[in-house]
Design a protein around this motif. Structure first.
Motif, short mmCIF file in Angstrom:
data_model
loop_
_atom_site.label_atom_id
_atom_site.label_comp_id
_atom_site.label_asym_id
_atom_site.label_seq_id
_atom_site.Cartn_x
_atom_site.Cartn_y
_atom_site.Cartn_z
N LEU A 1 -1.58 -3.38 3.39
CA LEU A 1 -0.51 -4.05 4.02
C LEU A 1 0.81 -3.55 3.50
O LEU A 1 0.88 -3.14 2.16
CB LEU A 1 -0.73 -5.38 3.54
N ASP A 2 1.77 -3.39 4.19
CA ASP A 2 2.98 -3.03 3.87
C ASP A 2 4.17 -3.47 4.81
O ASP A 2 3.59 -3.53 5.86
CB ASP A 2 3.15 -1.52 3.60
N ILE A 3 5.30 -4.00 4.15
CA ILE A 3 6.32 -4.42 5.23
C ILE A 3 6.97 -3.38 5.74
O ILE A 3 7.61 -3.34 6.99
CB ILE A 3 7.28 -5.06 4.44
N ALA A 4 6.87 -1.91 5.31
CA ALA A 4 7.58 -0.67 6.01
C ALA A 4 6.67 -0.20 6.89
O ALA A 4 5.67 0.66 6.44
CB ALA A 4 8.05 0.26 4.93
N TYR B 1 -1.78 -5.53 -6.12
CA TYR B 1 -0.17 -5.64 -5.91
C TYR B 1 0.60 -4.44 -6.84
O TYR B 1 0.44 -4.68 -7.98
CB TYR B 1 0.12 -7.03 -6.19
N ASP B 2 1.36 -3.65 -6.24
CA ASP B 2 2.44 -2.93 -6.97
C ASP B 2 3.88 -3.01 -6.28
O ASP B 2 4.32 -2.13 -5.52
CB ASP B 2 1.85 -1.55 -6.80
N PRO B 3 4.69 -3.98 -6.71
CA PRO B 3 5.65 -4.24 -6.13
C PRO B 3 6.97 -3.27 -6.51
O PRO B 3 6.71 -2.65 -7.64
CB PRO B 3 6.10 -5.72 -6.66
N GLY C 1 3.18 -5.97 7.57
CA GLY C 1 3.55 -7.53 7.32
C GLY C 1 4.22 -7.70 5.92
O GLY C 1 4.25 -6.77 5.09
N ASP C 2 4.49 -8.82 5.78
CA ASP C 2 4.94 -9.42 4.45
C ASP C 2 3.97 -9.99 3.74
O ASP C 2 3.31 -10.90 4.05
CB ASP C 2 6.14 -10.25 5.08
N ASN C 3 4.02 -9.70 2.41
CA ASN C 3 2.94 -10.26 1.53
C ASN C 3 3.29 -11.72 0.93
O ASN C 3 2.53 -12.01 0.25
CB ASN C 3 2.58 -9.30 0.29
N THR C 4 4.54 -12.08 1.44
CA THR C 4 4.79 -13.28 1.09
C THR C 4 4.46 -14.27 2.26
O THR C 4 4.61 -15.43 2.43
CB THR C 4 6.18 -13.56 0.58
N VAL D 1 0.92 -1.25 0.00
CA VAL D 1 0.05 -0.01 -0.14
C VAL D 1 0.92 1.19 0.05
O VAL D 1 0.43 2.14 -0.50
CB VAL D 1 -0.81 0.03 1.13
N ASN D 2 2.00 1.30 0.45
CA ASN D 2 2.99 2.31 0.69
C ASN D 2 1.92 3.63 1.07
O ASN D 2 1.56 3.56 2.04
CB ASN D 2 3.61 2.74 -0.82
N GLY D 3 2.14 4.86 0.20
CA GLY D 3 1.41 5.80 1.00
C GLY D 3 -0.12 5.93 0.44
O GLY D 3 -0.81 6.84 0.82
N GLY D 4 -0.51 4.91 -0.24
CA GLY D 4 -1.98 4.56 -0.61
C GLY D 4 -2.38 5.53 -1.60
O GLY D 4 -3.61 5.92 -1.66
N ARG D 5 -1.71 6.00 -2.62
CA ARG D 5 -2.02 6.66 -3.77
C ARG D 5 -2.94 6.13 -4.53
O ARG D 5 -3.76 6.92 -5.16
CB ARG D 5 -0.80 7.17 -4.57
N PHE D 6 -3.08 4.85 -4.66
CA PHE D 6 -4.13 4.20 -5.38
C PHE D 6 -5.54 4.44 -4.77
O PHE D 6 -6.45 4.26 -5.67
CB PHE D 6 -3.78 2.48 -5.46
C1 LIG Z 1 5.74 0.67 -5.73
S1 LIG Z 1 5.45 0.64 -4.04
C2 LIG Z 1 3.65 0.86 -3.91
C3 LIG Z 1 3.41 2.31 -4.12
C4 LIG Z 1 1.63 2.38 -3.92
N1 LIG Z 1 1.15 1.54 -4.77
C5 LIG Z 1 1.27 3.74 -4.05
O1 LIG Z 1 0.78 4.13 -5.26
O2 LIG Z 1 1.37 4.67 -3.24
C6 LIG Z 1 6.05 -0.76 -3.23
C7 LIG Z 1 5.73 -0.86 -1.72
O3 LIG Z 1 5.85 -2.43 -1.47
C8 LIG Z 1 6.32 -2.39 -0.15
N2 LIG Z 1 6.68 -3.91 0.02
C9 LIG Z 1 8.08 -4.18 -0.53
N3 LIG Z 1 8.18 -5.79 -0.20
C10 LIG Z 1 7.01 -6.00 0.40
C11 LIG Z 1 6.75 -7.29 1.11
N4 LIG Z 1 7.28 -8.13 1.02
N5 LIG Z 1 5.59 -7.13 1.77
C12 LIG Z 1 4.84 -5.86 1.86
N6 LIG Z 1 4.98 -4.91 1.28
C13 LIG Z 1 6.21 -4.91 0.59
C14 LIG Z 1 7.28 -1.43 -0.17
O4 LIG Z 1 7.65 -1.10 1.44
C15 LIG Z 1 6.58 -0.37 -0.77
O5 LIG Z 1 6.09 0.63 0.05
#
Ligand SMILES: C[S@@+](CC[C@H](N)C(=O)[O-])C[C@H]1O[C@@H](n2cnc3c(N)ncnc32)[C@H](O)[C@@H]1O
Length: 223
Positions: free
Chosen positions: A68-71, A97-99, A80-83, A52-57
């Motif tokens: 959900l975000d790992i950071a 999903y936007d890795p 949490g970890d999406n894996t 989700v990062n900053g939730g721009r979507f």
């Molecule tokens: C490209 S950004 C997403 C941007 C988001 N879609 C937006 O537009 O704001 C990728 C995000 O994936 C998260 N991320 C990376 N590996 C992850 C994992 N294993 N589990 C959950 N989040 C993860 C990163 O911390 C990062 O915030």
């Protein structure tokens, strides 16, 4: 055998039908809203953004999203970890999903790839400087947490690194179909500008001015 849809339902559906273009030159948030009314067979109530990062979507949305975000710094609804997702089986109707897609930042320090694109870790040489090794464990989890007929929407960007084309969208399709998903659609999203490594003076490949939105369904059929 009964038809899949009774005639009155079929005609109601065609009245409401609005085609979706295969090339999108607008914002992700608007496209996602269109996809959420286009692909699911019923209005989705439980939606997971797995990166989700900053939730721009979700700017301006009235939908209730689990982010959900790992950071932790992005303050997602769930860290949490999406894996290895901390969710029960079959509890979402849609997963988004936007890795991270830029394996290493390079020299361009003007753009904050680390925060915006989640480059907490660099991709190592043994992974071919790509993030494709993350796709199989993610899609297995996405499949597990989605309900039957659930939709997986993935934004994915191919990338050139060290003069090698990284076929991220192909790797993701292979991983997702290997996990049991059906690959149903592909939308080309135009980027505002290409990703350019400032070290490149002459590059013998086209500049990437697009990425993809791939659509998968946890089902035997797409339609
Ligand atoms: C490209 S950004 C997403 C941007 C988001 N879609 C937006 O537009 O704001 C990728 C995000 O994936 C998260 N991320 C990376 N590996 C992850 C994992 N294993 N589990 C959950 N989040 C993860 C990163 O911390 C990062 O915030």
């Amino acid at each position: 055998m009964q038809p899949a849809l009774w005639p009155e339902h079929e005609s109601k559906r065609s009245e409401q039908y609005k085609p979706l273009p295969s090339v999108w030159d607008g914002e992700d948030a608007e496209l996602i809203e269109r996809m959420l009314t286009f692909y699911p067979r019923e209005r989705p109530r439980r939606i997971l953004d797995a990166t989700v990062n900053g939730g721009r979507f979700w700017r301006g949305t009235k939908r209730n999203i689990v982010g959900l975000d790992i950071a932790r710094l992005h303050r997602p609804s769930v860290v949490g970890d999406n894996t290895q997702m901390p969710f029960a089986d079959r509890c979402f109707e849609v997963v988004v999903y936007d890795p991270p897609h830029v394996p290493n930042q390079g020299e361009d320090k003007q753009k904050d790839f680390h925060t915006r694109f989640g480059l907490g870790q660099r991709s190592q040489k043994e992974n071919g400087y790509s993030f494709s090794h993350l796709y199989p464990p993610f899609v297995r989890e996405a499949y597990r947490v989605l309900k039957p007929e659930g939709i997986l929407l993935c934004k994915i960007t191919d990338y050139i690194h060290d003069h090698q084309y990284q076929w991220a969208h192909v790797d993701l399709i292979q991983a997702a179909t290997g996990a049991g998903f059906r690959a149903c659609d592909c939308i080309i999203k135009i980027r505002k500008g290409p990703i350019i490594d400032p070290k490149w003076k002459v590059a013998h490949h086209s500049r990437r001015q697009h990425c993809y939105w791939l659509v998968f369904r946890k089902s035997d059929k797409c339609e």
